[in-house]
Design an enzyme around this catalytic site. Structure first.
Site, PDB file in Angstrom:
ATOM      1  N   LYS A 176       5.062  -4.515  -5.121  1.00 26.87           N
ATOM      2  CA  LYS A 176       6.727  -4.093  -5.220  1.00 26.87           C
ATOM      3  C   LYS A 176       7.159  -4.818  -3.860  1.00 26.87           C
ATOM      4  O   LYS A 176       8.271  -4.575  -3.934  1.00 26.87           O
ATOM      5  CB  LYS A 176       6.975  -3.024  -5.908  1.00 26.87           C
ATOM      6  CG  LYS A 176       8.516  -2.475  -6.389  1.00 26.87           C
ATOM      7  CD  LYS A 176       8.691  -2.009  -6.931  1.00 26.87           C
ATOM      8  CE  LYS A 176      10.432  -1.578  -7.434  1.00 26.87           C
ATOM      9  NZ  LYS A 176      10.226  -3.123  -8.148  1.00 26.87           N
ATOM     10  N   TRP A 200      -3.045  -2.434  -1.323  1.00 27.67           N
ATOM     11  CA  TRP A 200      -2.741  -4.115  -2.069  1.00 27.67           C
ATOM     12  C   TRP A 200      -3.106  -4.741  -0.696  1.00 27.67           C
ATOM     13  O   TRP A 200      -2.993  -4.468   0.098  1.00 27.67           O
ATOM     14  CB  TRP A 200      -0.745  -4.274  -2.075  1.00 27.67           C
ATOM     15  CG  TRP A 200      -0.942  -6.176  -2.101  1.00 27.67           C
ATOM     16  CD1 TRP A 200      -0.399  -6.102  -3.340  1.00 27.67           C
ATOM     17  CD2 TRP A 200      -0.181  -6.671  -1.514  1.00 27.67           C
ATOM     18  NE1 TRP A 200      -0.368  -7.698  -3.467  1.00 27.67           N
ATOM     19  CE2 TRP A 200      -0.559  -7.498  -2.347  1.00 27.67           C
ATOM     20  CE3 TRP A 200      -0.786  -7.199   0.271  1.00 27.67           C
ATOM     21  CZ2 TRP A 200      -0.278  -9.195  -1.620  1.00 27.67           C
ATOM     22  CZ3 TRP A 200      -0.731  -8.655   0.207  1.00 27.67           C
ATOM     23  CH2 TRP A 200      -0.303  -9.282  -0.268  1.00 27.67           C
ATOM     24  N   ARG A 239       3.265   0.147  -5.367  1.00 32.32           N
ATOM     25  CA  ARG A 239       3.659  -0.714  -3.753  1.00 32.32           C
ATOM     26  C   ARG A 239       2.045  -1.262  -3.329  1.00 32.32           C
ATOM     27  O   ARG A 239       1.365  -2.464  -2.528  1.00 32.32           O
ATOM     28  CB  ARG A 239       3.534   0.524  -2.835  1.00 32.32           C
ATOM     29  CG  ARG A 239       4.727   1.550  -3.335  1.00 32.32           C
ATOM     30  CD  ARG A 239       4.676   2.411  -1.096  1.00 32.32           C
ATOM     31  NE  ARG A 239       4.166   1.314  -0.787  1.00 32.32           N
ATOM     32  CZ  ARG A 239       5.729   0.896   0.469  1.00 32.32           C
ATOM     33  NH1 ARG A 239       6.832   1.451  -0.478  1.00 32.32           N
ATOM     34  NH2 ARG A 239       5.587   0.864   1.077  1.00 32.32           N
ATOM     35  N   GLU A 253      16.846 -16.208 -10.860  1.00 26.94           N
ATOM     36  CA  GLU A 253      16.399 -15.001 -11.687  1.00 26.94           C
ATOM     37  C   GLU A 253      15.236 -15.006 -13.095  1.00 26.94           C
ATOM     38  O   GLU A 253      14.381 -14.381 -12.865  1.00 26.94           O
ATOM     39  CB  GLU A 253      17.261 -13.376 -11.638  1.00 26.94           C
ATOM     40  CG  GLU A 253      17.038 -12.250 -11.875  1.00 26.94           C
ATOM     41  CD  GLU A 253      15.938 -11.770 -11.147  1.00 26.94           C
ATOM     42  OE1 GLU A 253      15.804 -12.524 -10.184  1.00 26.94           O
ATOM     43  OE2 GLU A 253      15.798 -10.454 -11.553  1.00 26.94           O
ATOM     44  N   ASN A 291      -1.429   2.031   6.140  1.00 25.71           N
ATOM     45  CA  ASN A 291      -0.956   0.710   5.055  1.00 25.71           C
ATOM     46  C   ASN A 291      -0.491   0.080   6.255  1.00 25.71           C
ATOM     47  O   ASN A 291       0.063  -0.016   7.488  1.00 25.71           O
ATOM     48  CB  ASN A 291       0.131   1.559   4.508  1.00 25.71           C
ATOM     49  CG  ASN A 291       1.693   0.400   4.092  1.00 25.71           C
ATOM     50  OD1 ASN A 291       1.287  -0.378   4.471  1.00 25.71           O
ATOM     51  ND2 ASN A 291       3.128   0.512   4.655  1.00 25.71           N
ATOM     52  N   GLY A 292      -0.708  -1.693   5.985  1.00 27.67           N
ATOM     53  CA  GLY A 292       0.278  -2.174   7.062  1.00 27.67           C
ATOM     54  C   GLY A 292      -1.126  -3.364   7.636  1.00 27.67           C
ATOM     55  O   GLY A 292      -2.140  -3.664   6.613  1.00 27.67           O
ATOM     56  N   GLU A 352       5.825 -14.095 -13.151  1.00 30.80           N
ATOM     57  CA  GLU A 352       6.181 -12.418 -12.201  1.00 30.80           C
ATOM     58  C   GLU A 352       5.547 -11.769 -13.121  1.00 30.80           C
ATOM     59  O   GLU A 352       4.815 -10.964 -13.045  1.00 30.80           O
ATOM     60  CB  GLU A 352       6.929 -12.127 -11.426  1.00 30.80           C
ATOM     61  CG  GLU A 352       8.236 -11.094 -11.899  1.00 30.80           C
ATOM     62  CD  GLU A 352       8.618 -10.020 -11.008  1.00 30.80           C
ATOM     63  OE1 GLU A 352       8.267 -10.059 -10.017  1.00 30.80           O
ATOM     64  OE2 GLU A 352       9.798 -10.059 -11.046  1.00 30.80           O
ATOM     65  N   CYS A 380       0.608  -1.251   0.209  1.00 32.69           N
ATOM     66  CA  CYS A 380      -0.056   0.187  -0.251  1.00 32.69           C
ATOM     67  C   CYS A 380       1.228   1.150   0.269  1.00 32.69           C
ATOM     68  O   CYS A 380       2.028   1.245   0.583  1.00 32.69           O
ATOM     69  CB  CYS A 380      -0.940   0.111   0.787  1.00 32.69           C
ATOM     70  SG  CYS A 380      -1.881  -1.446   1.090  1.00 32.69           S
ATOM     71  N   LYS A 427      10.973 -13.862 -13.029  1.00 34.49           N
ATOM     72  CA  LYS A 427      11.196 -12.942 -14.588  1.00 34.49           C
ATOM     73  C   LYS A 427       9.960 -13.761 -14.879  1.00 34.49           C
ATOM     74  O   LYS A 427       9.163 -12.425 -15.049  1.00 34.49           O
ATOM     75  CB  LYS A 427      12.461 -12.106 -14.971  1.00 34.49           C
ATOM     76  CG  LYS A 427      13.460 -11.143 -14.458  1.00 34.49           C
ATOM     77  CD  LYS A 427      12.331  -9.968 -13.977  1.00 34.49           C
ATOM     78  CE  LYS A 427      12.246  -9.780 -12.181  1.00 34.49           C
ATOM     79  NZ  LYS A 427      13.428  -9.639 -11.221  1.00 34.49           N
ATOM     80  N   HIS A 440      20.562 -35.521 -11.800  1.00 38.27           N
ATOM     81  CA  HIS A 440      19.620 -36.255 -10.797  1.00 38.27           C
ATOM     82  C   HIS A 440      18.758 -35.909 -10.340  1.00 38.27           C
ATOM     83  O   HIS A 440      17.428 -35.528  -8.948  1.00 38.27           O
ATOM     84  CB  HIS A 440      20.822 -34.781  -8.985  1.00 38.27           C
ATOM     85  CG  HIS A 440      22.073 -35.172  -9.253  1.00 38.27           C
ATOM     86  ND1 HIS A 440      22.487 -36.387  -8.805  1.00 38.27           N
ATOM     87  CD2 HIS A 440      23.153 -34.537  -9.924  1.00 38.27           C
ATOM     88  CE1 HIS A 440      23.979 -35.891  -9.125  1.00 38.27           C
ATOM     89  NE2 HIS A 440      24.017 -34.950  -9.712  1.00 38.27           N
TER      90      HIS A 440
HETATM   91  C1  F6R Z   1      11.087  -9.773  -8.080  1.00 32.71           C
HETATM   92  C2  F6R Z   1      11.462  -8.698  -7.005  1.00 32.71           C
HETATM   93  C3  F6R Z   1      10.921  -9.634  -5.371  1.00 32.71           C
HETATM   94  C4  F6R Z   1      11.963  -8.600  -4.429  1.00 32.71           C
HETATM   95  C5  F6R Z   1      11.835  -8.635  -3.520  1.00 32.71           C
HETATM   96  C6  F6R Z   1      12.671  -8.257  -1.925  1.00 32.71           C
HETATM   97  O1  F6R Z   1      10.929  -9.096  -9.376  1.00 32.71           O
HETATM   98  O2  F6R Z   1      11.501  -7.085  -7.457  1.00 32.71           O
HETATM   99  O3  F6R Z   1      11.709 -10.263  -5.854  1.00 32.71           O
HETATM  100  O4  F6R Z   1      13.607  -8.529  -4.732  1.00 32.71           O
HETATM  101  O5  F6R Z   1      10.403  -8.727  -2.980  1.00 32.71           O
HETATM  102  O6  F6R Z   1      12.362  -7.155  -2.240  1.00 32.71           O
HETATM  103  P1  F6R Z   1      13.375  -5.430  -1.679  1.00 32.71           P
HETATM  104  O7  F6R Z   1      14.743  -5.998  -3.251  1.00 32.71           O
HETATM  105  O8  F6R Z   1      12.721  -4.283  -1.755  1.00 32.71           O
HETATM  106  O9  F6R Z   1      13.873  -5.914  -0.377  1.00 32.71           O
END
Ligand code: F6R
Length: 617
Positions: free
Chosen positions: A612, A76, A27, A486, A103-104, A493, A2, A490, A509
């Site tokens: 995010k 969110w 967010r 990674e 937020n929270g 998501e 949020c 990507k 394995h």
């Molecule tokens: C994936 C992504 C997440 C963040 C994770 C940690 O693309 O962005 O996996 O890397 O939520 O976020 P931070 O770096 O803000 O702690």
């Protein structure tokens, strides 16, 4: 999660709030809403399920009154579905004169709600947040003192919260409180701002103050007061935001993600700036506060989540190889629950773009309590993680708005490389000249990334070709392994495709059983000049999957003739020191995932179900 924004001052409040929410939408984007107190002294609230554009359209159709004070929220969803009713702000009091955003998570909301229902409160939503609105209104009805009532209520709340309140009876005042959720003040001239992070107001002011844990802000156009939950005055140093407001706008790109991928020569360059001399010597002045510990560190534990954890995994190889310190990488949410052994000579390195990821914050608090020192690698000035750590090494990626991390990832790896070289230099674990060779290679990275970014046609074409793939596998070895993870993340998501990353050596394995005719497999190939002959091993892995019908796409070093014999497609990147290759190898994977998602018609900046900053556990 949020995003929250607050404003009091002469500007058009709706414009300030909507502008701030636009920058905070990363967010959470399940719903958005604003409350303003108009020039007639009435509270007006508008909220809509869906992305911010829905709210903007609604306000354009039926504008809110002129006003100089208000609060805004982008959600969110945690408690209650993403509906208009559950969207914030929430109103409180018999005449609904109070508006609140949160937020929270308020952990004791059910007990508070029961108490309020018994007192006759009528709830309009299923959220935990609404209980706080009713509580403040009820307390105010008893005392007639809004600030005191707010103080009393926040002391009763358990969990994580940033809460902002406005009330018709106090049309020049925004009250805010924070516990375990972020809050930053923006200081203007005759105006002041509140935001979940500086992006909310950087367009208007670069002067900021980070609010501390369990603190209340009393915000007026001409003054800002901060106090703790007991009402005692608190002061914090002001800082200057070094983000450029234009960096948080798309600037002509099709998406924030496209822009942020393209930003990487700059963001890696900015992260290196003033930390590596032209002859490759690395010195991190930011580590002065832990300089006494550095010679004695006997173990490094890196804590992070998601992409930041993969950046840490890359860093583990580098720090161990250069500084000869044992390194482990732990997912923050697992770390503290397994009672890790920490000593005063343990350095915990917490890696986080936002600096607000609750799991990482809790892991670092646990580490500090257990006597370890914490270094945070963080991208956001004034973030909680940066303030709570013993030392901070900032990445200078600028604001990352797209939910999927790209430029923050490469900046994190860059910062960890710098850390490894600094530790190795101070501890004398490698000849200085050897370290300087690597330092000079680091300086080549921005130019090499720019080269990778100019040759993306084949990656884009491949993404379109595989748009209907049901599953994609990624393989890598050594530093290529976290890059495989990674790349898979990507794709999951952004394109909602099942994808898995494996250490190529693990293939036989078990995972090789997944290979069938036509299965796309993306392989990160080490340099043919690798002294440990990892290249030959990975080429064998390619042959093994190819023999079972896989369509192999290889990411390989320019001039690698061997790999093209077996892979269906090869994406070439410039040759660089083997430890630094992940920064170049990941870029085609970022572009592949983004283009594939775009080909499927998906929103690459705001993938479904995600936010995010994961500011709840
Ligand atoms: C994936 C992504 C997440 C963040 C994770 C940690 O693309 O962005 O996996 O890397 O939520 O976020 P931070 O770096 O803000 O702690």
């Amino acid at each position: 999660m949020c995003g929250i924004v607050g404003y009091v001052g002469p500007k058009s409040t709706v414009d300030v709030l909507l502008g701030g929410l636009k920058r905070l939408e990363y967010r959470g984007y399940d719903s958005a809403g604003v409350s303003v107190i108009n020039h007639q002294g009435q509270l007006e609230t508008r909220k809509k399920a869906g992305k911010l554009t829905k709210l903007v359209e609604d306000i354009e159709k039926a504008p809110l009154g002129e006003s100089n004070i208000g609060i805004g929220h982008t959600r969110w969803a945690t408690h209650g579905a993403p509906t208009d009713g559950n969207a914030h702000p929430h109103l409180g009091g018999e005449h609904q004169k109070l508006s609140l955003i949160h937020n929270g998570i308020i952990e004791n909301f059910s007990e508070l709600k029961t108490e309020l229902l018994l007192q006759g409160a009528v709830f309009a939503s299923e959220t935990d947040s609404e209980a706080a609105a009713h509580l403040v209104a009820a307390q105010y009805a008893k005392t007639g003192d809004l600030t005191e009532s707010f103080r009393t209520v926040v002391r009763r709340l358990h969990g994580a919260f940033t809460i902002l309140v406005v009330h018709e009876d106090e049309p020049g005042l925004v009250l805010a409180a924070r516990r375990n959720a972020p809050l930053v003040i923006g200081l203007g001239d005759g105006e002041n701002f509140l935001g979940s992070d500086v992006a909310a107001f950087v367009e208007h002011t670069k002067r900021a103050i980070a609010v501390g844990q369990d603190e209340i802000v009393i915000l007026k156009a001409g003054s800002v007061e901060i106090e703790n939950f007991n009402g005692e005055k608190v002061t914090h140093e002001e800082f200057t935001v070094d983000w450029d407001a234009s960096a948080a706008s798309k600037g002509g790109w099709s998406s924030f993600m496209a822009k942020e991928i393209a930003d990487q020569p700059q963001s890696v360059g900015d992260t290196l700036m003033a930390r590596v001399s032209s002859d490759g010597y690395v010195n991190l002045e930011e580590l002065a506060s832990i300089s006494k510990l550095i010679p004695n560190i006997d173990r490094i534990i890196m804590v992070a989540c998601g992409t930041a954890a993969y950046a840490s995994e890359v860093g583990k190889y580098a720090i161990e190889a250069w500084a000869k310190i044992p390194v482990s990488v732990e997912l923050s949410h697992e770390f503290r629950y397994r009672q890790p052994i920490l000593t005063p000579n343990t350095l915990v390195v917490a890696v986080s773009q936002s600096g607000e990821t609750m799991d990482t914050l809790m892991a670092t608090r646990y580490a500090k309590e257990a006597g370890a020192s914490v270094l945070s690698i963080c991208n956001t000035q004034g973030a909680t993680l940066a303030r709570e750590a013993d030392a901070v090494l900032y990445t200078h990626a600028g604001p990352e708005v797209a939910v999927a991390s790209t430029k923050a990832f490469t900046a994190q790896i860059t910062a960890i490389f710098l850390l490894g070289l600094h530790l190795a230099t101070v501890r004398g674990t490698q000849p200085k000249e050897d370290l300087q060779v690597i330092g000079k290679e680091l300086l080549k990275l921005p130019g090499d990334i720019a080269d990778v970014l100019t040759t993306t046609d084949s990656t884009r074409a491949l993404a379109k070709k595989f748009k209907d793939a049901r599953t994609v596998l990624f393989l890598g070895r050594h530093v290529g392994f976290p890059i495989a993870l990674e790349g898979a993340l990507k794709l999951k998501e952004l394109a909602y495709i099942h994808s898995e990353g494996f250490a190529a050596g693990e293939l036989k394995h078990g995972p090789i059983a997944l290979i069938e005719e036509g299965q796309p497999v993306i392989v990160i190939v080490p340099s043919p000049s690798d002294p440990d002959s990892l290249h030959a091993k990975v080429v064998s892995n390619i042959q093994e999957v190819k023999a079972r019908g896989a369509q192999v796409i290889a990411i390989a070093e320019q001039g690698d003739a061997e790999v093209s014999k077996y892979a269906a497609e090869v994406i070439y990147v410039p040759a660089i020191h083997k430890m630094l290759a992940p920064i170049l190898n990941v870029i085609p994977l970022q572009i592949f995932a983004m283009e594939l998602a775009a080909a499927k018609g998906l929103d690459v900046d705001q993938p479904r179900n995600l936010a995010k900053s994961v500011t709840v556990e």
